[in-house]
Design an enzyme around this catalytic site. Structure first.
Site: not given
Length: 459
Positions: A96, A210, A263, A338, A342
């Site tokens: 992040r 992705h 993923h 992954d 948050h």
């Protein structure tokens, strides 16, 4: 090197609070001379049941043997028959920083990694500014130097992750980038993906995509299927992932570039990768513990807990079984997390409005131990290959060795300790986990890296 003005201000601020972020979360790291006692050594190729002692001097493995005794100036640590392996690596995490420090910081993300047994992580570029220039790559590496975890940035495929213009790949690789991805979003334009694969092939690094066809997936909030229909929630079908995987396999075959499928979550997706590998196409893939454990029924069981909302979403039991089969036969190369923190105010909203993602570094080993090792799906050596060797091979990094003369890069872990993953045992800045307050079996006890021993303690 000139830094983006935002990065400059963040560097000054974080430098001031650095000690406050790291030390309270963990037991302080020990010095460089130590004797680690009563360990069973396991690597991807060997398992030594006889307990061994490992002497580490100035950050290097000096000696290994069952009769080693403590020397003057050494710290001794008895691990009472636990396992030790080369240090694990998670090649898919979201730290992040820069830009979203309210969710996670590099220091606290590394604290979570260390608690989970990882001596290295590769961080995704969906930051602000995005990791699309060399200065951001070097900033992240610099911020991680004081932690016991090696951080390897993954640069953007396209500038600003907008999917339009190829980023400065060669310059970012010189600065330390180990792969390229627009993760969080797919590289949607096939021509852009083709060019990216051609560029990355010259640089000998993978493109991590992705895999999501946006025209098929939006506005889904969970897996499309019987559960989503029963709950009346817009779903994302597995084919949205599979269409993009198929496209990227074809582009990999055409360009000769290395595609790494991020993923993976569907049975058909695993089968596509299996067939591509059989043809000799340069494709690899990874799976997260939650995708070989939980199903979309968790949304109903938890009464729409946003801690089971992620992307790709939790799928069906058939898909879970396919993940395990893919791990067993070697189709799936890597176990990753992954890790996607948050803030609590972001997740404590209605299910449809919550962001996708869960934290996973601290619980990865326990879930892997319970779902793969304990039932006998994979043995320890195979798991170490997927947690340690394969991530580094895919990213062209040196695989640690447990041999005299090599740098000590180790993970100490057990398979039988029971513990509770509750709020006080979370090292991440965020707490968005589907495993919160669950009893876990198996724990990473310590890591050794950068000449430091970092011991994990439960609270």
């Amino acid at each position: 090197m000139l830094l983006h003005p935002l990065l400059c201000s963040m560097y000054i601020y974080s430098h001031r609070i650095n000690a406050q972020l790291y030390l309270p979360l963990h037991k302080a790291c020990s010095g460089t001379n130590m004797l680690l006692k009563n360990l069973r050594i396991v690597t991807s190729t060997t398992l030594i049941d006889q307990v061994q002692n490992i002497r580490i001097t100035d950050g290097l493995i000096a000696d290994i043997g069952s009769e080693l005794t403590v020397h003057d100036g050494e710290d001794a640590h008895d691990f009472k028959g636990a396992y030790v392996s080369p240090g694990w690596m998670d090649m898919h995490v979201h730290l992040r920083e820069p830009g979203y420090e309210h969710k996670e910081t590099i220091k606290q993300g590394c604290a979570a990694a260390a608690f989970g047994g990882f001596t290295a992580v590769a961080c995704m570029p969906n930051t602000n500014p995005a990791i699309h220039t060399r200065d951001v790559v070097e900033y992240i590496i610099s911020k991680a130097k004081e932690t016991p975890v090696d951080v390897h940035p993954i640069g953007c495929v396209t500038k600003y992750r907008k999917g339009e213009n190829i980023s400065e790949m060669a310059d970012m690789k010189k600065g330390g980038a180990v792969a390229f991805s627009d993760d969080g979003d797919p590289v949607y334009d096939a021509q852009v993906m083709r060019i990216a694969l051609e560029y990355s092939s010259m640089l000998d690094v993978p493109i991590i995509n992705h895999e999501e066809d946006l025209s098929l997936s939006r506005p889904g909030h969970m897996n499309e299927g019987a559960v989503s229909s029963r709950l009346g929630v817009d779903g994302t079908p597995g084919i949205a992932e599979e269409v993009m995987i198929a496209r990227d396999i074809l582009l990999s075959e055409y360009t000769g570039g290395h595609v790494h499928v991020a993923h993976i979550s569907t049975a058909e997706g695993v089968d596509l990768v299996r067939k591509a590998k059989a043809k000799g196409i340069q494709v690899t893939t990874e799976v997260c513990p939650h995708h070989f454990h939980l199903t979309d029924e968790e949304v109903e069981k938890t009464n729409f807990s946003t801690n089971v909302k992620m992307h790709p979403p939790l799928r069906t039991q058939q898909d879970v079984d396919a993940m395990i089969a893919g791990l067993k036969d070697g189709t799936i190369d890597v176990i990753c997390t992954d890790h996607a923190p948050h803030a609590i105010e972001e997740k404590e909203v209605e299910f449809n409005y919550a962001p996708n993602g869960i934290i996973g570094l601290e619980t990865a080993w326990a879930v892997t131990n319970e779902q793969l090792l304990a039932p006998g799906h994979l043995d320890l050596r195979s798991l170490i290959d997927k947690l340690c060797d394969q991530p580094r091979k895919i990213l062209r990094l040196q695989v640690p060795e447990i041999e005299p003369g090599y740098e000590a890069n180790l993970t100490v872990f057990n398979t039988d300790e029971q513990w509770i993953f509750d709020n006080k045992n979370i090292r991440s800045k965020s707490h968005n986990s589907p495993y919160l307050n669950r009893k876990m079996t198996g724990r990473a006890m310590a890591i050794v890296n950068k000449g430091l021993l970092h011991i994990n303690t439960l609270k």
